[in-house]
Design an enzyme around this catalytic site. Sequence first.
Site, mmCIF file in Angstrom:
data_model
loop_
_atom_site.group_PDB
_atom_site.id
_atom_site.type_symbol
_atom_site.label_atom_id
_atom_site.label_comp_id
_atom_site.label_asym_id
_atom_site.label_seq_id
_atom_site.Cartn_x
_atom_site.Cartn_y
_atom_site.Cartn_z
ATOM 1 N N GLU A 87 35.388 19.712 -38.329
ATOM 2 C CA GLU A 87 36.233 18.538 -38.528
ATOM 3 C C GLU A 87 36.413 18.147 -39.993
ATOM 4 O OE1 GLU A 87 38.039 16.886 -36.571
ATOM 5 O OE2 GLU A 87 37.347 17.201 -34.529
ATOM 6 N N SER A 347 -3.709 -6.810 9.414
ATOM 7 C CA SER A 347 -5.164 -6.610 9.310
ATOM 8 C C SER A 347 -5.633 -6.236 7.913
ATOM 9 C CB SER A 347 -5.592 -5.503 10.279
ATOM 10 O OG SER A 347 -5.311 -5.873 11.612
#
Length: 684
Positions: A87, A347
């Site tokens: 680029e 329980s």
Amino acid sequence: MILRHITWRGLVFLAVFLLMLATLRDRFDQWVRDTELPPIVQETSVEVRDRSGALLRAYTTSGGYWRLATTLDHVDPRYVDMLIAFEDKRFFTHNGVDLRAMSRAASQAIWNGHIISGASTLTMQVARLLEGGSTGSWQGKIRQIRLALALERTLTKDEILTLYLNRAPFGGNIEGVRAASRAYFAKSARRLTAAEAALLVALPQSPEGRRPDLNSENAHLARDRILDRLALANVLPPDEIVAAKTEPIPRNRHEFPRLAPHLSDRAIGQAPLRSEHYLTVDARLQESLEALAITALRNQNESMQVAILLADHTTGEILASVGSAGYKNTRRRGFVDMTNAVRSPGSTLKPLIYGLAFDQGLAHPETLIQDRPTAFGSYVPQNFDGQFRGLLPMRKALQLSLNIPVVSLTQALGPARLVAALKQAGVTPIIPGGKAGLAVALGGVGVTLTDLVTLYGGLAEGGQTRPLYWRQEDEPIRTGRRFLTPIPAWYVNDILSGVAPPKNAPKGRIAYKTGTSYGHRDAWAIGFDGKFVAGVWMGRADGTSLPGVFGGELAAPILFEAFARLNQPTYPLAPPPAAALTVSYADLPQPLKEFRARDAAFSAPLGGPELAFPPDGAILEKMDVFVAKVRDGEAPFTWLLNGALVEAGTRAREVSLPYPGRGFVSLSVIDAQGRSARTDVFVN
């Protein structure tokens, strides 16, 4: 004379020319300085990370974009090199505008009659991304050039490059190279192949036209074109270029991680302004247990739900938290975090009750207790299977999860004592009506899965609370409150380690307890080994009944599988403390051989023992012997220090006991009728 005249005129012209140039330069500089910069900081996705930094979950921005905050060290250096080479190869030397590239592009356009190559630098591309404007007109290009020059005067090259890495478009709602790498390769941008890096270089040039999930052919051609250019520029060796071209193009977008959704939502709710949150969760384990939760619901009622919580009880760190199976499953109400939902524990409180009885000197694991039809006033509990076993050891009564014995113990202790112990253990009990009754022993109280895992983690730690935490920033509490002394806690753990495992599960892997709430609304299984503690809840998120739901059948196999998915060896439970009374029934002191329930059916004489010295809550100085005195009650007496038997069968009402050491001390005395008294003191 003429030569002098010409020289003077030339000097004047030169001076005027230079002045004009200086004026133009100053005005140009002023023009650049006057540039109004757009906002540099942009909203990024909020990220939630695990204990090692791995991404657990990310959220889109308010605009719906996936934009993961990126720095140069988040990205493979090869990608950065390839980006600059393709680029803007003079990125580090120009001032935002590459005049050589502009001249080349202009001459090519004039010679060919159309644009052959562009001249936008990376800085100019950043300028366009910041403004979001078009560069199709000459006014747009001039605005882009002006902003690029201003950016170069304001930011460093690395800062400009970082802006590109965060802002570049990669198709759809993907912005930034980290988000693109996650979306297309399901991996971190730190480790890209040459082919992957080349594709990410190509995409921002035409993000929609080259999207690999929509236009794989265009993406393939664009990637190979980048690779060819890099070959000409000698950025990559030829053999690597050839190999890169053989890599397939991804044809689908990958989902961003969505692990620990409930915990992630909670983290953001507690700190909404943060962009990153770090949890104690282990991503691998979290993913495995979320998959286990989904598997657990196969062939189950379509409204059934499950929650799993696993922690390290030595530190308190939560390693996995599955609030539900299917976060977005509305039929199962997956959005509800069931690790924090208040439910009946069934329980699962029984181990604490037995531990308190051992701690108070009321019983020992081998003490016999009656399991027969009993009315506690108007309260007439039944065993789960409707049967009664008669006289049996407390060890067996707990392992069989019998109801009559544990209610008898609760009556002897007092329900308020049980509730106080729950609070000391880090549980926040919700008492229906505000006053605890005997039904608390069988689940008549509201708790959460997190509460129960905290409680059992404390049991694993010898009766000392280890508060759980899930944010890395939270400081672990090394020394928690004690709700049981070590010996009674070990008794309970030893009993639970002998509970039969589910079918095909390894025996002795963990100590655990199951539970089923009244009306089959909640199925539980909570267990631990020497390092980890986990809990499983199953039921309906709306709390309605599901006939056939049992903790032992549904939740227990999932609990054992959760431990198996730790992929670690079993950590053994702690060995018995030196003073633990590990004897058979025959060798127990007489007062501990049989528990006598204090109700209408089993009434004990009044006038039990009372500790005259030391008084409850006293602070005692260091001493050679620990003197204790008892009044009332019937001799002979049995004495326990911190749950350990230290004197048995003595008729004296004043005894000299071994020095217990500095710290909190629990002293209990039991008389010949099995009645007991207890005091807690601190010894300096």
